[in-house]
Design an enzyme around this catalytic site. Structure first.
Site, PDB file in Angstrom:
ATOM      1  N   GLU B  43       0.836  -1.201   0.000  1.00 19.48           N
ATOM      2  CA  GLU B  43       0.000   0.000   0.000  1.00 19.48           C
ATOM      3  C   GLU B  43       0.875   1.258   0.000  1.00 19.48           C
ATOM      4  O   GLU B  43       1.821   1.380   0.784  1.00 19.48           O
ATOM      5  CB  GLU B  43      -0.842  -0.036   1.291  1.00 19.48           C
ATOM      6  CG  GLU B  43      -1.807   1.115   1.447  1.00 19.48           C
ATOM      7  CD  GLU B  43      -2.677   0.957   2.709  1.00 19.48           C
ATOM      8  OE1 GLU B  43      -2.425   0.036   3.516  1.00 19.48           O
ATOM      9  OE2 GLU B  43      -3.608   1.764   2.869  1.00 19.48           O
ATOM     10  N   LYS B 116      -8.924   2.626  -2.335  1.00 22.16           N
ATOM     11  CA  LYS B 116      -9.314   1.975  -1.077  1.00 22.16           C
ATOM     12  C   LYS B 116     -10.708   2.444  -0.659  1.00 22.16           C
ATOM     13  O   LYS B 116     -10.985   3.650  -0.639  1.00 22.16           O
ATOM     14  CB  LYS B 116      -8.284   2.369  -0.014  1.00 22.16           C
ATOM     15  CG  LYS B 116      -8.354   1.609   1.290  1.00 22.16           C
ATOM     16  CD  LYS B 116      -7.184   2.057   2.192  1.00 22.16           C
ATOM     17  CE  LYS B 116      -7.036   1.235   3.440  1.00 22.16           C
ATOM     18  NZ  LYS B 116      -5.846   1.661   4.229  1.00 22.16           N
ATOM     19  N   CYS B 152      -5.690  -3.359   2.064  1.00 23.82           N
ATOM     20  CA  CYS B 152      -5.603  -3.406   3.529  1.00 23.82           C
ATOM     21  C   CYS B 152      -6.955  -3.449   4.241  1.00 23.82           C
ATOM     22  O   CYS B 152      -7.598  -4.473   4.280  1.00 23.82           O
ATOM     23  CB  CYS B 152      -4.734  -2.238   4.013  1.00 23.82           C
ATOM     24  SG  CYS B 152      -3.935  -2.541   5.615  1.00 23.82           S
ATOM     25  N   SER B 179       0.225  -2.557   7.012  1.00 20.76           N
ATOM     26  CA  SER B 179      -0.387  -3.055   8.246  1.00 20.76           C
ATOM     27  C   SER B 179       0.660  -3.071   9.349  1.00 20.76           C
ATOM     28  O   SER B 179       1.556  -3.906   9.360  1.00 20.76           O
ATOM     29  CB  SER B 179      -0.937  -4.455   7.998  1.00 20.76           C
ATOM     30  OG  SER B 179      -1.483  -5.002   9.179  1.00 20.76           O
ATOM     31  N   LYS B 185      -0.738  -9.809  16.166  1.00 19.01           N
ATOM     32  CA  LYS B 185      -1.604  -9.432  15.056  1.00 19.01           C
ATOM     33  C   LYS B 185      -1.469 -10.415  13.899  1.00 19.01           C
ATOM     34  O   LYS B 185      -2.402 -10.580  13.099  1.00 19.01           O
ATOM     35  CB  LYS B 185      -1.240  -8.028  14.588  1.00 19.01           C
ATOM     36  CG  LYS B 185      -2.264  -7.364  13.680  1.00 19.01           C
ATOM     37  CD  LYS B 185      -1.795  -5.946  13.383  1.00 19.01           C
ATOM     38  CE  LYS B 185      -2.763  -5.165  12.535  1.00 19.01           C
ATOM     39  NZ  LYS B 185      -2.194  -3.830  12.220  1.00 19.01           N
ATOM     40  N   LEU B 309      23.646   5.295  30.600  1.00 21.57           N
ATOM     41  CA  LEU B 309      23.650   3.945  31.186  1.00 21.57           C
ATOM     42  C   LEU B 309      23.717   4.064  32.701  1.00 21.57           C
ATOM     43  O   LEU B 309      24.741   4.453  33.257  1.00 21.57           O
ATOM     44  CB  LEU B 309      24.849   3.152  30.666  1.00 21.57           C
ATOM     45  CG  LEU B 309      24.774   2.674  29.222  1.00 21.57           C
ATOM     46  CD1 LEU B 309      26.048   1.895  28.863  1.00 21.57           C
ATOM     47  CD2 LEU B 309      23.552   1.794  28.972  1.00 21.57           C
ATOM     48  N   SER B 310      22.605   3.715  33.345  1.00 18.51           N
ATOM     49  CA  SER B 310      22.538   3.862  34.800  1.00 18.51           C
ATOM     50  C   SER B 310      22.978   2.598  35.522  1.00 18.51           C
ATOM     51  O   SER B 310      23.086   2.590  36.742  1.00 18.51           O
ATOM     52  CB  SER B 310      21.108   4.176  35.205  1.00 18.51           C
ATOM     53  OG  SER B 310      20.296   3.023  34.984  1.00 18.51           O
ATOM     54  N   GLY B 311      23.191   1.516  34.760  1.00 16.48           N
ATOM     55  CA  GLY B 311      23.401   0.222  35.384  1.00 16.48           C
ATOM     56  C   GLY B 311      22.092  -0.513  35.627  1.00 16.48           C
ATOM     57  O   GLY B 311      22.090  -1.687  35.958  1.00 16.48           O
ATOM     58  N   ILE B 313      18.092  -1.846  34.484  1.00 21.04           N
ATOM     59  CA  ILE B 313      17.667  -2.753  33.423  1.00 21.04           C
ATOM     60  C   ILE B 313      17.140  -2.021  32.191  1.00 21.04           C
ATOM     61  O   ILE B 313      17.335  -2.462  31.053  1.00 21.04           O
ATOM     62  CB  ILE B 313      16.636  -3.778  33.967  1.00 21.04           C
ATOM     63  CG1 ILE B 313      16.323  -4.837  32.936  1.00 21.04           C
ATOM     64  CG2 ILE B 313      15.376  -3.080  34.437  1.00 21.04           C
ATOM     65  CD1 ILE B 313      17.523  -5.644  32.516  1.00 21.04           C
ATOM     66  N   SER B 315      17.946   0.992  30.811  1.00 23.22           N
ATOM     67  CA  SER B 315      18.969   1.527  29.917  1.00 23.22           C
ATOM     68  C   SER B 315      19.827   0.397  29.335  1.00 23.22           C
ATOM     69  O   SER B 315      20.293   0.496  28.200  1.00 23.22           O
ATOM     70  CB  SER B 315      19.838   2.567  30.630  1.00 23.22           C
ATOM     71  OG  SER B 315      20.441   2.035  31.787  1.00 23.22           O
ATOM     72  N   THR B 409      15.035   6.118  27.786  1.00 27.57           N
ATOM     73  CA  THR B 409      15.026   4.726  28.225  1.00 27.57           C
ATOM     74  C   THR B 409      13.786   4.357  29.047  1.00 27.57           C
ATOM     75  O   THR B 409      13.752   3.297  29.660  1.00 27.57           O
ATOM     76  CB  THR B 409      16.282   4.435  29.069  1.00 27.57           C
ATOM     77  OG1 THR B 409      16.264   5.287  30.208  1.00 27.57           O
ATOM     78  CG2 THR B 409      17.545   4.680  28.267  1.00 27.57           C
TER      79      THR B 409
END
Lengths: 560, 560
Positions: B43, B116, B152, B179, B185, B309-311, B313, B315, B409
């Protein structure tokens, strides 16, 4: 026969079913006390408007229905009230489709209801997303008058539901609206109302709401016209209130769907209708922004605002608007000069505070700026931006500490060109002048000062803020004109490109220089990502940034 | 008779008419070289998709038409190409209404086109806003086969245009799609495709695009089913490519609108169709985010990204995704410890860098933080937030200096509850995991590490980042659980409230504690203003924040 009709031009709050119901009750009581037979409220007054995707939520649909049923029993039983609400309808496609409706309430119950048939789905509107359309006219007989009802967009569609309604020959047409303000829209509205009254051969009562809701503001401007289309009453713009109008209308002209009352009435003493003074262009825009800001603050539970005052015209205008919206005691200004700030920057900011009485303080930012520059070895644009971000962080720190709503001071020319620093001067909960081009920033400032002079008051905005050359003051001797075309010409190109959606060739055909056009278009297209993170602000133009203009950030389309 | 059909599962770029035309030309050439008679593109492949309000711009409509006409002359004349584009139609209501169409190109010209008919206007879609619907089926005869076309959403509507098409008895149904990916889906799509093929009594070819566009990502997953609804070929998810399938179809079953060719062909050697391996749940989501991020970076002209990066999960996961999307050399990490950071924070960030090879540096923020706190006398929440904002300003400073795209993040649980600092951890141009709940953040991290282990590679995400208790580390010994319910239970309430739109009563009926429900709902509703200023990020759920869920900021509605 004459009926006395009350146009309740009120300011509901989205989601506040209890508060809005109280507003309606009070309005009905006031209308009844003044002898009205019918009290008409705006579109979806019970839920507030627009509710956006809240409409899709079954719990909200049910709450609106329940609030309506309760309201019906509580309001004065002697009067007919026309009340907009959100309904939940069961269709063949399943339960729970939301509809934008008005109820006809009388004698303690809902006697009839009408669903909006034409759903706007352009500009700021997503109604095709949020509602299922109705498909039937409604005529109810009230004191012998056959009253037809339409809702807002219904009125705007030629050959649609209002044509069907006209064919039923109503004695009166009532139209509740949630019609947001746009510059010059009042003129279009009036000719529309006039035309539809003539088409129906009946008087027409157009009731619009007031107040701000996120980036929209509703200007009231409720209107009554007679069957010939002559204006017989018009309410003030941007002011809440109940306007009572005695309207001549024919009886028993149609075959009503519902008969509420068939007894004719006669008014003891008829009222002289008034046509409110129309606001001038600047006055209208000024009021729109003041109301939009006032309501964003109040409806979100803030009591004060905080503005960085640079001494420049944008922050001065924002501060002046805030003072008009909230009073000087609730407006806090902060001067945050850096080493690139001119002497007049702080002086002009102080002058602004002195002129208006707003609360002013100065915060030195150089220590923070230096810390970043040393730690990160920033140069050039990165150094320029860090100053703006230190100011942004300062404003947010004070906001967190003291509870003010921070106002962003960017204008539409800046937003269009991306001439701002993300998380710097772009921070804030609300951006009052984001839909005002720079040339209009000056015009509004001059107008406001002139109003003050005419009233014998101190003009709020320092003359030097208006007349000095615009500069972001992020490097030595910086001028806006280093980065942007002169605002006079820039704003004309922007209006044509943004507000009128002209393409490159059309812009050039309109007489703009080709190179200038390509430069401006490039700036606008590349700044979409910045606009997406910008705070909301009052829409005043035909096409504001935000949900009025939905463009991809990722796009290689260049009108080049 | 068998025809060889090429499903061009390609990745266009919005607005890049020249680049997309080249993509189509190459695809057609490749299909022709491999003996295909028909090449089918997604499309609006020529303009990219979705173009949003670009569709409304006459200059863009005209450019699309002109590009199509040029393309028709340039592609291989021996093959029929089915190409989606934006058209501009003249209707009785005026010139210039945009339509979402596909052209049937053959022998150097456009032989037919289809508009369409069913326009989605829910979820992320605004097609009723952007296009005028078509209202006619199209059947074209190609090598004797009567080929019907749908686009679609046409496929999704029962009793709509595909029912009309089925009644015309096509020998083949072709469906170009745009789509977007959503979790699970693909299963719904398959059963839809299967059902429509059976309804039409003909094989059906479903072609979807790949690639990212702002907050959407397209997963490909193109499918061919036979008339009985059996899958005979299925393309890989998230991978660009051209899939060739030899499909059995009946000839001369209908009365075509246009005859392109009536000569039958016979394929010399028929191909064995393949059904691509289906991705598991986590793999699918991982790919979605990687492709979404990769394309946002590439299509917006960036070459590298920057992550704080904070350490923790969140980030770590974002960095791992970025490394998979761009390679470690183009991912820059910054550790920005403050006095409240634990020892493991920096250690875990360093470990992340060591595991993946991303470029890592440390910036000391305490000097900047102290400067603000002293200058502004910040305490409490204001002090907490200033640390986050110094980190935000630091990232933006480095971005301005070095040209990286900053990645935010935040995860969906945080966004939902407003557990983030505006202009602090919320800064960034893209937010890869904004649609991933915290519990899924852990699940995805574990999955990715497991994949690495199974491949004999170093797991990218430090085990300690996965197992440690979540904390924003903005005050001593702070834990997320001080402010939020445990994520296990929080995420279940959030999914029910945000993704499934359940109201308070329905949530309680589903077994959630009433007090918890009211607390969570309150958090979500009050944080809408923060989400409005959050960067875009890849949608993977049924209802992502952003244009998928449009709620007012100003709202007094509380499900309480």
């Amino acid at each position: 026969m004459k009926l006395r009709v009350a146009l309740a031009q009120v300011n509901p709050t989205v989601g506040d079913l209890v508060g809005n119901a109280a507003l309606i009750k009070d309005g009905v009581a006031a209308a009844a006390a003044q002898g009205a037979q019918i009290a008409i409220f705006p579109e979806m007054v019970l839920t507030g408007y627009p509710v956006e995707d809240l409409a899709l939520r079954p719990s909200f649909q049910q709450a609106s229905r329940a609030a309506l049923a309760k309201l019906a029993t509580e309001i004065d039983h002697s009067i007919v009230a026309i009340v907009g609400y959100l309904d939940q309808v069961v269709t063949t496609e399943g339960a729970g489709k939301p509809q934008n409706k008005v109820a006809v309430i009388s004698g303690g119950e809902v006697k009839a209801s009408y669903a909006k048939c034409h759903l706007p789905n352009y500009g700021v509107f997503d109604e095709y997303r949020n509602f299922a359309p109705g498909d039937e006219t409604l005529v109810v007989r009230i004191h012998g008058v056959d009253v037809g009802i339409a809702i807002c967009e219904d009125l705007w569609i030629d050959g649609g539901i209002t044509a069907q309604l006209a064919a039923r020959k109503p004695g009166l047409v009532i139209v509740p609206n949630g019609s947001p303000y746009e510059r010059n829209k009042d003129d279009i509205r009036l000719s529309l109302v006039t035309g539809r009254a003539r088409q129906a051969g009946a008087p027409l009562v157009y009731v619009n709401m007031t107040g701000g809701q996120d980036d929209l503001v509703f200007d009231g401007d409720s209107i009554v016209v007679n069957a010939a289309g002559d204006v017989i009453a018009r309410a003030p713009q941007f002011e809440d209130g109940i306007m009572l109008v005695d309207i001549d209308m024919a009886t028993r002209t149609s075959t009503p769907d519902v008969i509420i009352s068939d007894d004719e009435v006669s008014l003891e003493r008829t009222l002289v209708p008034g046509i409110a003074h129309r606001l001038g262009d600047e006055e209208e825009i000024w009021n729109a922004i003041v109301v939009g800001l006032r309501d964003y603050v109040a409806k979100n539970g803030f009591t004060s605002v905080l503005v960085g005052l640079s001494g420049g015209i944008d922050s001065a205008l924002v501060a002046a608007l805030a003072v008009d919206a909230l009073g000087p005691d609730r407006v806090h200004g902060v001067g945050m000069p850096s080493k690139y700030s001119s002497d007049h920057s702080l002086a002009d900011a102080r002058q602004m505070a002195a002129n208006t009485g707003l609360r002013f303080r100065v915060v030195e930012i150089q220590k923070m700026v230096d810390a970043y520059i040393q730690e990160l070895s920033l140069t050039g644009l990165a150094e320029e931006n860090v100053q703006a971000r230190v100011r942004g962080t300062t404003l947010m720190g004070l906001s967190n500490q003291e509870g003010h709503l921070v106002l962003a001071t960017g204008n539409k020319s800046e937003l269009a060109c991306g001439y701002s620093t993300l998380y710097g001067d772009a921070v804030g909960g609300y951006a009052p002048i984001k839909d005002i081009y720079k040339t209009d920033v000056w015009a509004l400032s001059r107008w406001r000062n002139q109003v003050a002079r005419e009233a014998g008051e101190t003009p709020p905005i320092p003359e030097n803020s208006i007349t000095k050359e615009p500069s972001a003051e992020l490097r030595p001797d910086q001028k806006d004109s280093d980065s942007l075309p002169e605002y006079e010409i820039l704003d004309r190109v922007l209006k044509a490109y943004v507000d009128d959606d002209l393409g490159r060739d059309a812009l050039i055909a309109a007489g703009f220089d080709k190179e200038l056009v390509m430069r401006v278009i490039g700036l606008v297209d590349r700044a979409e990502y910045k606009r997406r993170q910008y705070p909301p602000g009052t829409k005043v133009s035909q096409r504001a940034f935000g949900k009025d203009r939905r463009l991809p950030m990722t796009s290689k389309w260049r009108e080049l």
